[in-house]
Design a protein around this motif. Structure first.
Motif, short mmCIF file in Angstrom:
data_model
loop_
_atom_site.label_atom_id
_atom_site.label_comp_id
_atom_site.label_asym_id
_atom_site.label_seq_id
_atom_site.Cartn_x
_atom_site.Cartn_y
_atom_site.Cartn_z
N LEU A 87 0.83 -1.21 0.00
CA LEU A 87 0.00 0.00 0.00
C LEU A 87 0.86 1.25 0.00
O LEU A 87 0.62 2.18 -0.79
N LEU A 88 1.87 1.29 0.86
CA LEU A 88 2.73 2.47 0.93
C LEU A 88 3.53 2.64 -0.36
O LEU A 88 3.74 3.77 -0.83
N HIS A 89 3.97 1.53 -0.94
CA HIS A 89 4.68 1.60 -2.21
C HIS A 89 3.78 2.16 -3.32
O HIS A 89 4.22 2.93 -4.17
N ALA A 90 2.50 1.79 -3.28
CA ALA A 90 1.57 2.22 -4.32
C ALA A 90 1.26 3.71 -4.25
O ALA A 90 0.98 4.34 -5.28
N VAL A 91 1.30 4.29 -3.07
CA VAL A 91 0.91 5.70 -2.91
C VAL A 91 2.12 6.62 -2.73
O VAL A 91 1.95 7.81 -2.47
N SER A 92 3.34 6.09 -2.86
CA SER A 92 4.54 6.90 -2.65
C SER A 92 5.65 6.40 -3.57
O SER A 92 5.54 5.33 -4.16
N PRO A 93 6.75 7.16 -3.69
CA PRO A 93 7.87 6.70 -4.52
C PRO A 93 8.77 5.70 -3.81
O PRO A 93 9.81 5.31 -4.37
N LEU A 94 8.41 5.26 -2.63
CA LEU A 94 9.25 4.36 -1.85
C LEU A 94 9.28 2.97 -2.49
O LEU A 94 8.27 2.49 -3.02
N SER A 95 10.44 2.32 -2.41
CA SER A 95 10.52 0.91 -2.80
C SER A 95 9.83 0.06 -1.75
O SER A 95 9.46 0.55 -0.67
N TYR A 96 9.67 -1.22 -2.05
CA TYR A 96 9.04 -2.11 -1.07
C TYR A 96 9.89 -2.20 0.20
O TYR A 96 9.35 -2.21 1.32
N ALA A 97 11.20 -2.25 0.06
CA ALA A 97 12.08 -2.31 1.23
C ALA A 97 11.99 -1.02 2.04
O ALA A 97 11.92 -1.05 3.28
N ASP A 98 11.98 0.13 1.33
CA ASP A 98 11.84 1.41 2.03
C ASP A 98 10.50 1.48 2.76
O ASP A 98 10.42 1.97 3.89
N ALA A 99 9.46 0.99 2.11
CA ALA A 99 8.14 1.00 2.72
C ALA A 99 8.12 0.15 3.99
O ALA A 99 7.51 0.54 4.99
N GLY A 100 8.80 -0.98 3.95
CA GLY A 100 8.87 -1.83 5.13
C GLY A 100 9.55 -1.13 6.28
O GLY A 100 9.11 -1.23 7.44
N PHE A 101 10.61 -0.38 5.99
CA PHE A 101 11.33 0.36 7.04
C PHE A 101 10.44 1.45 7.63
O PHE A 101 10.38 1.64 8.85
N VAL A 102 9.73 2.19 6.78
CA VAL A 102 8.86 3.27 7.24
C VAL A 102 7.71 2.71 8.08
O VAL A 102 7.38 3.24 9.15
N VAL A 103 7.10 1.63 7.60
CA VAL A 103 6.01 1.02 8.35
C VAL A 103 6.49 0.59 9.73
O VAL A 103 5.84 0.87 10.75
N SER A 104 7.64 -0.06 9.78
CA SER A 104 8.15 -0.52 11.06
C SER A 104 8.47 0.64 11.99
O SER A 104 8.22 0.57 13.20
N ALA A 105 9.02 1.71 11.44
CA ALA A 105 9.34 2.88 12.26
C ALA A 105 8.07 3.48 12.87
O ALA A 105 8.03 3.81 14.06
N VAL A 106 7.03 3.61 12.05
CA VAL A 106 5.79 4.22 12.53
C VAL A 106 5.11 3.33 13.56
O VAL A 106 4.71 3.78 14.65
N VAL A 107 4.98 2.05 13.25
CA VAL A 107 4.25 1.17 14.16
C VAL A 107 5.04 0.88 15.43
O VAL A 107 4.45 0.51 16.45
N SER A 108 6.38 1.06 15.40
CA SER A 108 7.13 0.89 16.64
C SER A 108 6.73 1.95 17.65
O SER A 108 6.65 1.68 18.86
N PHE A 109 6.45 3.18 17.18
CA PHE A 109 5.97 4.22 18.08
C PHE A 109 4.53 3.93 18.53
O PHE A 109 4.16 4.22 19.67
N ALA A 110 3.73 3.36 17.63
CA ALA A 110 2.39 2.94 18.03
C ALA A 110 2.46 1.86 19.10
O ALA A 110 1.65 1.83 20.04
N ALA A 111 3.43 0.95 18.96
CA ALA A 111 3.61 -0.09 19.98
C ALA A 111 4.03 0.51 21.31
O ALA A 111 3.52 0.14 22.37
N ALA A 112 4.99 1.46 21.26
CA ALA A 112 5.42 2.12 22.49
C ALA A 112 4.25 2.84 23.15
O ALA A 112 4.09 2.78 24.39
N TRP A 113 3.43 3.50 22.37
CA TRP A 113 2.27 4.20 22.92
C TRP A 113 1.29 3.19 23.54
O TRP A 113 0.73 3.41 24.61
N GLY A 114 1.09 2.06 22.86
CA GLY A 114 0.19 1.04 23.40
C GLY A 114 0.69 0.46 24.72
O GLY A 114 -0.10 0.23 25.65
#
Length: 407
Positions: free
Chosen positions: A96-123
Motif C-alpha cells: 500500500l505504501l509503495h503504491a501511494v509513494s515513490p518508496l521501494s518495497y524495502a523502504d516502505a517496510g522500514f517506514v512502516v516498522s518505524a511508525v508502528v514501533s511508536f504505536a507499539a510504544a504508545w500502546g
C-alpha cells in the motif's frame, strides 16, 4: 465490583500529552541504536540500512509485497522454505505504501516498522498507565526500548506491528471496548502466528467478565428479594452491560488467524493443517520445548559454549520468575494469558534458536514488574540506569545484526 470490572470502568487516561515523555525517551533510544549500528556496520564495510531492510525475513516480506505468495526455496536436504509461512498484514502495508509513494518495497517496510514501533510504544504506555500510572508507563516503554534485541523494533520485521496491535487490543479489553479489541486481535492474527495469544486474551477476558456480571446480577437479585423496598432504587442505580459488543469482539478476534491458516490450507491442498506443513518445511513446530532443551544441553560439550548454556538457563529462569511476579502482583488476567502464551510459544517452538529473543519481544507485560520497581526511583537514577542499559543494548544490537545468522 471486582478488580477487573473496576479497571474496565475507569476513564481512559492515555492522552497524547501524557504519553509524550515516553515517546521522546523511546525515540532517543532508537536513534542511539541506529547511530551505533551505522558506525559499527561502516567499520565492517557493511550497509546498516541493508541489514535493517533487505536481509533475512525482510526479504521474504518484501517479496510477498511485490510478487504475492507462491515463492519457495528447495534446500539440498529436502526442506522447502515457502513464503506462505509469512503472514500477510506487513506485506499488505508495504504494498500500500509503495503504491501511494515513490518508496521501494524495502523502504516502505522500514517506514512502516518505524511508525508502528511508536504505536507499539504508545500502546505499552497506555496499558501500564491505565494500571499503574504515567510514571510506570514511561518506565515500561523505556524498558521495552532498551531490550538487548530492541534493534529489531527498527527492522522491516513484523514484531513492532504485532506488538502495537496486541498492546492496543489489550488496552481495549481493559477499558471495555470489546469490538475494538476484537478488530485489533483480528489484525494481530494476520500479522504473526502468535496472534492466537491476543485472541486467547480477548476470549478469556470476555468469558470471565460475563461470568462475573452474571454472579453480580444474581447477588443483586437476592438482595432485592430480601429488601423489597429497594427494588426500584437498585434497578435504577445498577447498570447492566450489553452483551452484544462483547460477543462481537469475540467473534471478530479469531477471524484473521483462522482466515489465513484456512486459506493456506486451501492453497496447498493440505486442508486445515496445511499451514503446519508449511512451517514444517522451515523446521518450525511446537514440541513443548524438547528441541530447545536439547540445544541448551548441547552447549555443555565444551567450555566456551558452556558459558552460553549457563546464560540460556539463567535467561529462561528469569523469564519464568518475571511471569511468577506478574501473577503475584495480580496483573489482569488478559495480560497474564497473553504474556504466558507468547512466552510459551517462543520457548517451546522448535524454530531457529537464535530467533527466540526476538520472538519474546512482544511479551511486554513481563516488563511491568520491572517498570514498577524503576518508577519508585528518583528520576536522575532512572535516567542513569536506562542510559547505561541503552548504550549496552545499542552495542549488542549492532554486534548482533552484523553477525552471520539471522536475528
Amino acid at each position: 465490583m471486582t478488580d477487573l470490572a473496576t479497571r474496565v470502568a475507569a476513564v481512559p487516561r492515555s492522552r497524547p500529552g501524557r504519553v509524550a515523555p515516553a515517546l521522546l525517551g523511546y525515540a532517543a533510544v532508537r536513534v542511539l541504536g541506529l547511530v551505533v549500528l551505522a558506525v559499527w556496520s561502516a567499520a565492517r564495510d557493511k550497509s546498516a540500512y541493508t541489514l535493517l531492510t533487505a536481509r533475512w525475513d525482510s526479504l521474504w516480506y518484501t517479496r510477498v509485497a511485490e510478487l504475492g505468495y507462491g515463492y519457495e526455496v528447495r534446500l539440498a536436504n529436502g526442506d522447502v522454505h515457502s513464503n506462505l509461512a509469512f503472514f500477510p498484514l506487513l506485506p499488505w502495508l508495504e504494498r500500500l505504501l509503495h503504491a501511494v509513494s515513490p518508496l521501494s518495497y524495502a523502504d516502505a517496510g522500514f517506514v512502516v516498522s518505524a511508525v508502528v514501533s511508536f504505536a507499539a510504544a504508545w500502546g505499552i504506555f497506555a496499558v501500564a498507565d491505565h494500571l499503574y500510572g504515567a510514571r510506570a508507563g514511561v518506565c515500561a516503554v523505556l524498558l521495552w526500548a532498551v531490550l538487548p534485541v530492541g534493534i529489531v523494533q527498527s527492522m522491516a520485521y513484523s514484531e513492532s506491528l504485532f506488538t502495537a496491535l496486541a498492546a492496543w487490543s489489550l488496552y481495549a479489553v481493559l477499558t471495555g471496548r470489546w469490538v475494538t479489541a476484537g478488530a485489533l486481535a483480528l489484525l494481530a492474527g494476520l500479522t504473526r502466528p502468535v496472534g492466537l495469544a491476543v485472541v486467547a486474551a480477548v476470549w478469556t477476558a470476555a468469558v470471565v467478565s460475563f461470568v462475573q456480571e452474571r454472579r453480580e446480577l444474581r447477588e443483586l437479585r437476592e438482595f432485592v428479594r430480601e429488601r423489597h423496598e429497594c427494588v426500584r432504587e437498585r434497578r435504577e442505580d445498577t447498570p447492566v452491560a450489553r452483551p452484544w459488543p462483547r460477543l462481537a469482539g469475540m467473534l471478530l478476534a479469531p477471524l484473521g488467524a483462522a482466515g489465513y491458516v484456512l486459506w493456506v490450507g486451501h492453497r496447498t491442498g493440505a486442508g486445515p493443517l496445511g499451514y503446519l506443513e508449511v512451517q514444517a518445511g522451515w523446521r518450525n513446530g511446537f514440541d513443548g520445548g524438547y528441541a530447545f532443551a536439547r540445544f541448551i544441553a548441547g552447549q555443555f560439550t565444551a567450555f566456551p559454549s558452556a558459558l552460553a548454556g549457563v546464560g540460556l538457563i539463567v535467561g529462561v529462569a528469569l523469564l519464568i520468575l518475571l511471569y511468577v511476579v506478574c501473577v503475584r502482583q495480580r496483573q489482569p488476567l488478559p495480560l497474564l494469558v497473553y504474556a504466558g502464551l507468547v512466552t510459551a510459544l517462543a520457548l517451546c517452538a522448535s524454530s531457529y534458536f537464535g530467533s527466540k529473543p526476538r520472538l519474546l519481544l512482544p511479551a511486554f507485560p513481563l516488563l511491568l514488574p520491572l517498570a514498577l520497581a524503576l518508577a519508585r526511583l528518583r528520576t536522575a537514577r532512572v535516567a542513569a540506569l536506562v542510559g547505561a542499559v541503552a548504550v549496552a543494548s545499542a552495542v549488542y544490537g549492532a554486534f548482533w545484526l552484523n553477525g552471520s545468522g539471522p536475528p
